[in-house]
Design a protein around this motif. Sequence first.
Motif, short mmCIF file in Angstrom:
data_model
loop_
_atom_site.label_atom_id
_atom_site.label_comp_id
_atom_site.label_asym_id
_atom_site.label_seq_id
_atom_site.Cartn_x
_atom_site.Cartn_y
_atom_site.Cartn_z
N ALA A 356 0.81 -1.22 0.00
CA ALA A 356 0.00 0.00 0.00
C ALA A 356 0.85 1.27 0.00
N GLN A 357 2.07 1.19 0.51
CA GLN A 357 2.93 2.37 0.60
C GLN A 357 3.85 2.53 -0.61
N ALA A 358 3.74 1.63 -1.58
CA ALA A 358 4.63 1.70 -2.74
C ALA A 358 4.32 2.93 -3.59
N LEU A 359 5.33 3.46 -4.23
CA LEU A 359 5.13 4.55 -5.18
C LEU A 359 4.24 4.06 -6.32
N ARG A 360 3.40 4.95 -6.84
CA ARG A 360 2.54 4.54 -7.95
C ARG A 360 2.01 5.75 -8.70
N GLY A 361 1.58 5.48 -9.92
CA GLY A 361 0.87 6.48 -10.69
C GLY A 361 -0.62 6.33 -10.47
N GLU A 362 -1.41 6.96 -11.34
CA GLU A 362 -2.86 6.80 -11.28
C GLU A 362 -3.23 5.34 -11.59
N MET A 363 -4.26 4.84 -10.94
CA MET A 363 -4.66 3.43 -11.07
C MET A 363 -6.08 3.29 -11.62
N THR A 364 -6.49 4.23 -12.48
CA THR A 364 -7.88 4.27 -12.94
C THR A 364 -8.28 2.99 -13.66
N GLN A 365 -7.51 2.60 -14.66
CA GLN A 365 -7.87 1.42 -15.46
C GLN A 365 -7.64 0.13 -14.67
N THR A 366 -6.61 0.11 -13.85
CA THR A 366 -6.35 -1.06 -13.00
C THR A 366 -7.56 -1.37 -12.13
N GLU A 367 -8.07 -0.36 -11.45
CA GLU A 367 -9.20 -0.55 -10.54
C GLU A 367 -10.48 -0.85 -11.32
N TRP A 368 -10.65 -0.25 -12.49
CA TRP A 368 -11.83 -0.51 -13.32
C TRP A 368 -11.86 -1.98 -13.75
N LEU A 369 -10.74 -2.49 -14.23
CA LEU A 369 -10.68 -3.88 -14.67
C LEU A 369 -10.84 -4.85 -13.51
N ALA A 370 -10.15 -4.58 -12.42
CA ALA A 370 -10.21 -5.49 -11.27
C ALA A 370 -11.62 -5.63 -10.73
N ALA A 371 -12.43 -4.59 -10.88
CA ALA A 371 -13.80 -4.63 -10.38
C ALA A 371 -14.76 -5.36 -11.32
N ARG A 372 -14.32 -5.69 -12.54
CA ARG A 372 -15.24 -6.20 -13.54
C ARG A 372 -14.87 -7.55 -14.15
N VAL A 373 -13.61 -7.92 -14.19
CA VAL A 373 -13.20 -9.10 -14.96
C VAL A 373 -13.41 -10.38 -14.15
N VAL A 374 -13.97 -11.39 -14.83
CA VAL A 374 -14.10 -12.73 -14.28
C VAL A 374 -13.46 -13.71 -15.26
N ASN A 375 -12.66 -14.62 -14.74
CA ASN A 375 -12.06 -15.66 -15.58
C ASN A 375 -12.97 -16.89 -15.60
N LEU A 376 -13.21 -17.40 -16.81
CA LEU A 376 -14.07 -18.56 -17.02
C LEU A 376 -13.22 -19.82 -17.19
N PRO A 377 -13.80 -21.00 -16.98
CA PRO A 377 -13.04 -22.25 -17.20
C PRO A 377 -12.38 -22.28 -18.57
N SER A 378 -11.10 -22.61 -18.59
CA SER A 378 -10.31 -22.50 -19.81
C SER A 378 -9.37 -23.69 -20.02
N SER A 379 -9.64 -24.81 -19.37
CA SER A 379 -8.80 -26.00 -19.54
C SER A 379 -8.89 -26.52 -20.97
N VAL A 380 -7.84 -27.17 -21.41
CA VAL A 380 -7.92 -27.91 -22.67
C VAL A 380 -8.53 -29.29 -22.37
N VAL A 381 -9.08 -29.91 -23.40
CA VAL A 381 -9.71 -31.21 -23.27
C VAL A 381 -8.76 -32.27 -23.80
N ASN A 382 -8.55 -33.31 -23.02
CA ASN A 382 -7.66 -34.40 -23.44
C ASN A 382 -8.35 -35.24 -24.49
N ASP A 383 -7.82 -35.19 -25.72
CA ASP A 383 -8.41 -35.95 -26.83
C ASP A 383 -7.84 -37.35 -26.95
#
Length: 384
Positions: A356-383
């Motif tokens: 939390a104390q690290a130096l940083r720039g503006e985090m507008t897009q970081t916070e926007w994405l973190a609040a919205r993105v969900v990862n869906l199941p993405s495994s490959v299928v063993n053929d």
Amino acid sequence: MSNPQAWSSLVRFIRQYYATAEGLVPLHAPCFDQREKDLVTNCIDSTFVSSVGQYVTEFEQQVAAFTGAKYAVAVVNGTVGLYLALKVVGVQSNDLVLTQSLTFVATPNAIKMHQADPVFIDVEPETMGLCPAALKAFLTEHSDQRNGRCIHRQTGRVIRACVPMHTLGFPARIDAILDICNQYNIALVEDAAESLGSVYHGRHTGRFGQLGVFSFNGNKIITTGGGGMLITDDAELARHAKHLSTTAKVPHAWLFEHDEPAYNLRMPNLNAALGVAQMQKLPQFIAQKRQLAQHYQHQPGLVMQKEPANTQANYWLNALMCQDQTERDAFLDWTNSQQIQTRPLWTPMHQLPIYAQALRGEMTQTEWLAARVVNLPSSVVNDA
């Protein structure tokens, strides 16, 4: 997207795709068959199960050939791979290292292992990777050039390196980042942990900076159980990284001589045997993942992250964009209650108490994405 019909349709598609009528559908599971078992058995029978053996060298050669890199160095995991890459480009105690806050904690942890500190820069929504404009703006406002080094104006500390990440396998705008790093005399190390098989303007990720680092954790596109790999076109960086990873032992038939303080980071032959088998399937894995991404993109009511123009993503994890954090959390609750494993992005590093104390720039897009993105199941299928 927030309607029961769209969510139910998505769950039906996932269960049909993975032929799993009930029970857990994992976010990303490894895909093994008899080939992996055969090579691991061969490795055990050889008795060379630690850091000496044919499979370590063979795995390095395969990754170098696949990515087009001249050299590859196998290590025990991606985190120490980043640590070692930063070491050989000269990161020292009290340095500053630019990176993104939207990343897995291993990225800043590797920086802190040098007793250096991360500086967090915003990402861009098109790639979810480090934003070149934000990087340039931070350096213009906060740095000076002195004696060929980039100096943070307020603290007088050296800004030694930059570590962008190719988030979820989507290539960052790495050529623009490289140009800025060259302009400011900053070493570039690519966190390519998630992007084996991803290409930017015809060139594999990890090959733009001085070094790139992959991860072969159990949830990556190919896995060695635990493991990482540095790639580079610089012969001296490769030599030094490998030397440091093998306790800086001076080559000799029987003497134990070491010429600098170093580490025991070499990938075991047992893990590399898995990697050799997995590399044979990598083109098939990439093709299947890209096909799955197309299926998700055609599901009704979903807004999916797509690869930017002039890139080829491995679609390690498919990323769904929700309207806001309320919808994100409701979707996560519902899908996991249906035993469909979905996950948000990582908590941004600047929001963790440890950074939390690290130096940083503006985090507008970081916070926007973190609040919205969900990862869906993405495994490959063993053929097989």
